[in-house]
Design an enzyme around this catalytic site. Sequence first.
Site, PDB file in Angstrom:
ATOM      1  N   GLY A 160       0.806  -1.206   0.000  1.00 26.29           N
ATOM      2  CA  GLY A 160       0.000   0.000   0.000  1.00 26.29           C
ATOM      3  C   GLY A 160       0.837   1.252   0.000  1.00 26.29           C
ATOM      4  O   GLY A 160       0.298   2.361   0.096  1.00 26.29           O
ATOM      5  N   ASP A 161       2.150   1.083  -0.105  1.00 28.48           N
ATOM      6  CA  ASP A 161       3.061   2.225  -0.151  1.00 28.48           C
ATOM      7  C   ASP A 161       4.196   1.874  -1.098  1.00 28.48           C
ATOM      8  O   ASP A 161       4.083   0.949  -1.891  1.00 28.48           O
ATOM      9  CB  ASP A 161       3.565   2.563   1.250  1.00 28.48           C
TER      10      ASP A 161
END
Length: 471
Positions: free
Chosen positions: A254-255
């Site tokens: 997610g990053d």
Amino acid sequence: MIRPVFGILVFLAIFHFPAIESQSQRNLVTSKIEFSALRCRKHSAILTDFGAVGDGKTSNTKAFKKAISKLSQMATDGGGAQLVVPPGKWLTGSFNLTSHFTLFIQQGATILASQDESEWPVIAPLPSYGKGRDGTGAGRFNSLISGSNLTDVVITGNNGTINGQGQYWWDKFKKKQFKLTRPYLIELLFSKNIQISNITLIDSPSWNIHPVYCKNVIIKSVTVLAPVTVPNTDGINPDSCANTLIEDCYIVSGDDCIAVKSGWDQYGIKFGMPTKQLSIRRLTCISPKSAGVALGSEMSGGIKDVRIEEVTLTNTESAIRIKTAAGRGGYVKNIFARRITMKTMKYVFWMSGDYNQHPDEGYDPKAFPEVTNINYRDMKAENVTMSGSLDGIDKDPFKGICISNVTIALADNAKKVQWNCTNVAGVTSRVKPEPCSLLPEKKAPMKNDEDCVFPSDLIPIESVVLKKCFV
């Protein structure tokens, strides 16, 4: 006593480990597990010898600490020691490694991170950050697997798993209930001769692998899996490290899949330890809300001599992103990337000079970063929304940008304006769609051997040959 139902090889008698050897171990008929490592070990033990229970419910924090303490004593003869984590689910809080040590996580074994905060010691912020990364100066939880001032450490396996059980931490962070920075899965500080390989990391509370102030680091054949909706689940973050190789890794996050760092604003400037001599190759990344490789945003100690090649990006927000701001100081320079294949991207090229998250009010707004000698070549992308968003800093432009031999196929919903450029300078060659006027086509067409440069030499860690070891 060893539990032979696991079918794992442990030749303790051969390795002269009388302190934990048992009759069942001497009589055990086993098969070898071969693996590659910086060093092979003379002594070996299995986690169950120290009272561990692999039921996924019993805390094994004391067993891990006891095992590593005992093995650290055995490793002082120069032969080193290894701890084998056999099949099972091994619940544990934070524990520290030792030098001349291998943690081997066998296939079928899962190290489960405890969700009991009391099993996570609180430690001081990193000196190059000045405060916790999650926005508090109160400190941070120690990482699940950690160590400081170590030499010769291997964390490996034959695809064993470390599960961070991150939902507890994600929920609490989202509700802003933490006064401390969330733990990472693996963090080694001030250490050298490190190998992390052939393991799978799942659902980290925050960053997955964080070598910081380290040198001579190999991260190889690691799988990182995190929900793409959860922020700050970066895959691998080399931070103020020298001579590092990251290769053959698969990351869903997610990053940023890889975030290259070197400290935050005035604290990073004062600490002054750059990330340098970094090779990233054969990376596969999925990250719809972030970058395949990010340089920054915390880059105040400097980032230089980074080579990125043979990267595949799918459904990723951007390829290689430079993130900085006034107040960061430091530099991002001598960056080389080639052979990048992309599919479904928001941006191909992204540079941000306004990444204005600061640790506190003590930063110097006149501490301008230097961004120069950035080289991209031999790239193909399809289903792209915008080719490039390149924004330097007023009175501090990003210079020396070179982009060559790049073909970008646009998505049906692509932006009408494909390049947005401010405060940047450089040249391009054979780039489609046509770049902005600040990156003009080089007047004399570049020949293939005159494209944007990529070093022909190797950084030292790329020449290291791993040894054939057994467990």
